[in-house]
Scaffold this motif. Structure first.
Motif, PDB file in Angstrom:
ATOM      1  N   LEU A 164      34.247  10.266-100.899  1.00  0.00           N
ATOM      2  CA  LEU A 164      33.409   9.914-102.044  1.00  0.00           C
ATOM      3  C   LEU A 164      34.153   9.964-103.368  1.00  0.00           C
ATOM      4  CD1 LEU A 164      29.876  11.337-101.194  1.00  0.00           C
ATOM      5  CD2 LEU A 164      30.999   9.225-100.481  1.00  0.00           C
ATOM      6  N   LEU A 167      35.247   6.017-103.567  1.00  0.00           N
ATOM      7  CA  LEU A 167      34.054   5.349-103.052  1.00  0.00           C
ATOM      8  C   LEU A 167      34.178   3.831-103.046  1.00  0.00           C
ATOM      9  CD1 LEU A 167      31.254   5.688-101.918  1.00  0.00           C
ATOM     10  CD2 LEU A 167      30.351   5.825-104.243  1.00  0.00           C
ATOM     11  N   ARG A 198      27.651  12.012-106.317  1.00  0.00           N
ATOM     12  CA  ARG A 198      28.222  10.968-105.470  1.00  0.00           C
ATOM     13  C   ARG A 198      27.378  10.685-104.225  1.00  0.00           C
ATOM     14  NH1 ARG A 198      33.513   9.285-106.771  1.00  0.00           N
ATOM     15  NH2 ARG A 198      33.722   9.697-109.012  1.00  0.00           N
ATOM     16  N   PHE A 202      26.060   7.119-103.308  1.00  0.00           N
ATOM     17  CA  PHE A 202      26.296   6.545-101.981  1.00  0.00           C
ATOM     18  C   PHE A 202      24.984   6.068-101.362  1.00  0.00           C
ATOM     19  CE2 PHE A 202      27.291   7.206 -97.343  1.00  0.00           C
ATOM     20  CZ  PHE A 202      28.246   6.208 -97.245  1.00  0.00           C
TER      21      PHE A 202
END
Length: 352
Positions: A164, A167, A198, A202
């Motif tokens: 992440l 990413l 994050r 995501f």
């Protein structure tokens, strides 16, 4: 002849490749040919594509596909193979092929080294160099697939690095692995130690992949001891963000939990963990510690492991134990790191 206006071609989609061949003055159907030769035949140079006119192939000799060389590989007695891959800039990364029955899983790296510095992890002891590009991530899967001479079925982003923190390239690689190579999204797992904001970011992409969060502790004090980066990110905040992930995606979260003897494997830790996860759409994946020379932690006894599992099950927490493969090749979870010098080479792996 127009110059290449893309990074290395590996990782590019069929529409991207089709657009590129057209900039080279070629008909659009050559894009499909190029796509097939890169992803299904695994060519390392465009000069190998015999479907192209010879004169054009010669003009393309300077165009990089983006394949790395196998610098070395270690084969474990259980069939697991760990690869050292040398990138264009000379950096070394590791990837692992794990054959289990009819499955072939690839553990891929997303960074050269890792900035998270987890205390029990060999990769974290080696520091961080840089992020990997999408072609360097996708190449790991093609390398394993070609070397094993069988189709890759599953991918876990659990190698070197924190996915992440890279990413953009990880998302691009997932798209390519899914759409170009044909790996089902639900057969892809992305692991993270937990970076503030994050997981929420995501989740916004609504992927059908599995999110695996490296928890490794039942309270903030132990988590900070094991994972220095956890200090500004309280456990309660991490779990709240994971709950948001479940709400946004409708998919459960897997929690990875390395069992370290006398550190986080006591009955009180199991009860504490249960309180955090009760009613959570999740699954706990317990991983008995795999030793590395740089740390003094020990693997718990089988009785201690079984007791931890028993307590979680009594509290209705979904749990399983993963005994890592590739131990004798230092390819197991927590042992990944490449060290290269003029006279010798040793291997370790990232534990998440």
């Amino acid at each position: 002849m127009p110059k290449l206006n893309l990074p290395p071609l590996l990782g590019a989609s069929l529409p991207e490749l089709t657009a590129w061949v057209q900039t080279q003055g070629q008909p659009s159907y050559r894009g499909k040919q190029l796509h097939d030769w890169i992803y299904y035949k695994g060519v390392r140079s465009l000069t190998e594509i015999t479907a192209f006119p010879k004169s054009w192939r010669e003009q393309l000799s300077h165009v990089p596909i983006g394949r790395a060389d196998i610098h070395y590989k270690a084969i474990a007695t259980d069939g697991t193979i760990k690869y050292l891959l040398r990138l264009d800039d000379g950096q070394i990364i590791e990837t692992v092929g794990i054959p289990i029955d009819n499955r072939l899983t690839v553990c891929v790296s997303t960074q050269v080294g890792c900035p998270m510095a987890c205390d029990f992890c060999a990769t974290g002891k080696g520091g961080f160099q840089r992020n990997l590009a999408r072609h360097e991530i996708v190449d790991q899967v093609l390398t394993v697939q070609q070397d094993f001479q069988r189709r890759v079925s599953h991918i876990v982003f659990m190698g070197m690095g924190e996915p992440l923190l890279n990413l953009e390239q990880v998302l691009a690689a997932i798209r390519s692995l899914n759409q170009d190579i044909g790996i089902g999204a639900r057969n892809i797992t992305v692991s993270t130690v937990g970076i503030p904001g994050r997981i929420r970011q995501f989740a916004q992409h609504h992927l059908q992949v599995t999110l695996a969060v490296s928890l490794h502790a039942s309270n903030q004090t132990i988590r900070e001891q094991l994972i220095p980066s956890a200090r500004p990110y309280p456990l309660a905040d991490l779990l709240n963000e994971c709950r948001e992930y479940v709400e946004i995606t409708g998919r459960r979260v897997t929690f990875e939990y390395i069992l370290l003897a006398g550190v986080n494997d006591l009955s009180e830790h199991a009860h504490e963990l249960s309180k955090h996860l009760r009613g959570f759409q999740s699954h706990v994946n317990l991983i008995p510690y795999n030793p590395i020379s740089e740390a003094d932690y020990q693997r718990p006894s089988r009785d201690r492991i079984d007791n931890f599992v028993k307590i979680l099950k009594q509290q209705h927490i979904a749990v399983s134990v993963r005994y890592s493969r590739g131990l004798d090749a230092d390819a197991a979870c927590g042992q990944l790191r490449a060290t290269v010098n003029q006279s010798s080479m040793s291997f370790r792996h990232s534990q998440k």
